[in-house]
Write an enzyme that holds these catalytic residues in place. Structure first.
Site, PDB file in Angstrom:
ATOM      1  N   ASP A  26     -63.865  71.658 112.635  1.00 40.12           N
ATOM      2  CA  ASP A  26     -63.852  70.326 112.023  1.00 40.12           C
ATOM      3  C   ASP A  26     -65.199  69.939 111.419  1.00 40.12           C
ATOM      4  OD1 ASP A  26     -61.284  70.222 113.194  1.00 40.12           O
ATOM      5  OD2 ASP A  26     -62.104  69.356 115.027  1.00 40.12           O
ATOM      6  N   GLU A 198     -54.382  64.120 108.334  1.00 38.44           N
ATOM      7  CA  GLU A 198     -55.492  63.726 109.203  1.00 38.44           C
ATOM      8  C   GLU A 198     -56.811  64.066 108.522  1.00 38.44           C
ATOM      9  OE1 GLU A 198     -55.135  66.055 112.777  1.00 38.44           O
ATOM     10  OE2 GLU A 198     -54.794  67.903 111.663  1.00 38.44           O
TER      11      GLU A 198
END
Length: 417
Positions: A26, A198
């Site tokens: 991420d 997301e």
């Protein structure tokens, strides 16, 4: 030019992926002047939010973790794959802004995320006491608009029965002086047919707002999606060419699960994408090193959509035209002979208090976290729960019954899959 100088200059022209190998998921990338920073998820491990520093996008130096104190992050009772998800690092008004989600639980499809903001004048701190933001969803990120306003984006986790657990991307104004959210949150993007939208990041360029999101889940169908709008609150039009980046339907690629990206512009005006990848053992095999960070160039013509050549992750790519900046090699040491653990042990829960573990009193035949001492017979490592195989991670026993390799569709991040 000496042979050594020529070698360094040549090496700096190529980015070899992954640039951050092994459990660096991420990525949030940021440039401040001539310095580049990468912040990555740390889940249930201390120190939270690991950061790397570069001057050329090729050579990366670990700076340790940002969230190193209990006042910033309390992980007591945290289960496997919970904790810090998808941190976001930005720079505005002379301050670093770090937003991070602390996900307490996602049992049975219910998420319990808390989102926090901390700031610092320098990447090494000191970091302010965290501001609680909201618990609507995870992957929260800040956007600083040209008019001086700041906005918080996140995915909207609508876990109620009959609702979409991935409800879309929401936005809400953040007042920097009051240090609180103001006004109402609203959904600005529902995502594409890939679903599981997301990881939002927002950029301003050519009179457009550019929304970069992660879709398809965190496994083989992962992708980076781009949408744009003339207005901050939408509506947002999705790139008609499809995902900016994905490895779906390409099991032959070395780099898989490509997705969750963020953009950065170099001093020379070039654009690069930092994104998540994983390297399986064989097609659709296990990714034992976890999810890693890769970087590659983005072609972004004026008035046009950003694109990655081929739309797939690249093993190697041309680096920007920046001076090579390799970092000095760190000394080889395990730091086990000092009175306290070094911050370089990012896989150890911190603070490492004596009631948890005392490395100095352990038998010398046990295996250290880095395998620096091994028994000739059966190396094992000590955790508070007792002896464990040396391959096990050193951590407090978890009360969670969920395995670290979730398999249901849209399963949240895992450390190994």
């Amino acid at each position: 030019m000496s042979t050594e100088t020529a070698h360094v200059a040549t090496a700096a022209r190529s980015i070899r992926n992954p640039v951050l190998p092994g459990f660096h998921p991420d990525p949030s990338i940021l440039r401040v002047g001539d310095d580049y920073y990468l912040a990555t998820s740390t889940f249930e491990w201390y120190p939270g939010v690991r950061v790397h520093h570069s001057r050329d996008l090729v050579h990366w130096q670990p700076l340790g973790g940002i969230v190193t104190e209990r006042r910033l992050l309390d992980l007591r009772g945290c289960g496997d794959s919970n904790g810090v998800w998808a941190p976001d690092l930005t720079w505005h008004d002379g301050l670093f802004h770090l937003v991070y989600s602390d996900v307490a639980s996602f049992a049975s499809g219910y998420w319990d995320p808390q989102n926090f903001l901390t700031t610092a004048p320098d990447i090494s701190g000191p970091w302010s006491d965290p501001v609680p933001l909201h618990s609507h969803g995870f992957d929260a990120a800040l956007f600083h608009d040209e008019d001086g306003t700041t906005w918080l984006l996140s995915m909207s986790a609508d876990w109620r029965p009959g609702r979409d657990r991935f409800g879309g991307i929401e936005i809400q104004r953040y007042d920097r002086e009051k240090r609180q959210l103001v006004g109402n949150a609203q959904i600005i993007f529902r995502g594409t047919a890939a679903g599981l939208t997301e990881g939002p990041h927002l950029y301003r360029r050519d009179g457009w707002y550019w929304l970069v999101t992660a879709e398809g889940g965190t496994s083989w169908e992962h992708q980076v999606t781009v949408a744009r709008s003339r207005n901050l609150l939408g509506p947002y039009e999705v790139d008609p060419a499809g995902p900016l980046l994905t490895s779906v339907d390409r099991p032959d690629l070395r780099l898989q699960k490509a997705g969750h990206g963020s953009l950065v512009q170099t001093q020379g005006g070039e654009w690069y994408l930092a994104h998540l990848v994983a390297r399986p053992y064989g097609p659709r095999g296990n990714c034992v090193l976890g999810r890693e960070t890769a970087i590659q160039r983005v072609d972004w013509p004026d008035g046009g959509w950003p694109s990655v050549p081929g739309g797939i992750p690249a093993d190697e790519y041309q680096a920007p035209d920046l001076p090579a900046h390799p970092w000095p090699d760190e000394p080889a040491t395990d730091h086990f002979d000092g009175p306290a653990l070094s911050v370089c042990w990012s896989t150890l829960r911190r603070p490492a208090t004596p009631d948890w573990i005392d490395l100095r009193s352990r038998p010398r035949t046990c295996a250290c976290a880095a395998g620096s001492r091994r028994s000739a017979s059966r190396p094992r490592a000590w955790s508070r729960g007792g002896w464990a195989p040396s391959g096990a991670r050193w951590r407090r026993p978890s009360s969670s019954t969920r395995a670290t390799t979730g398999t249901w569709p849209g399963s949240p991040r895992t450390t190994t899959r």
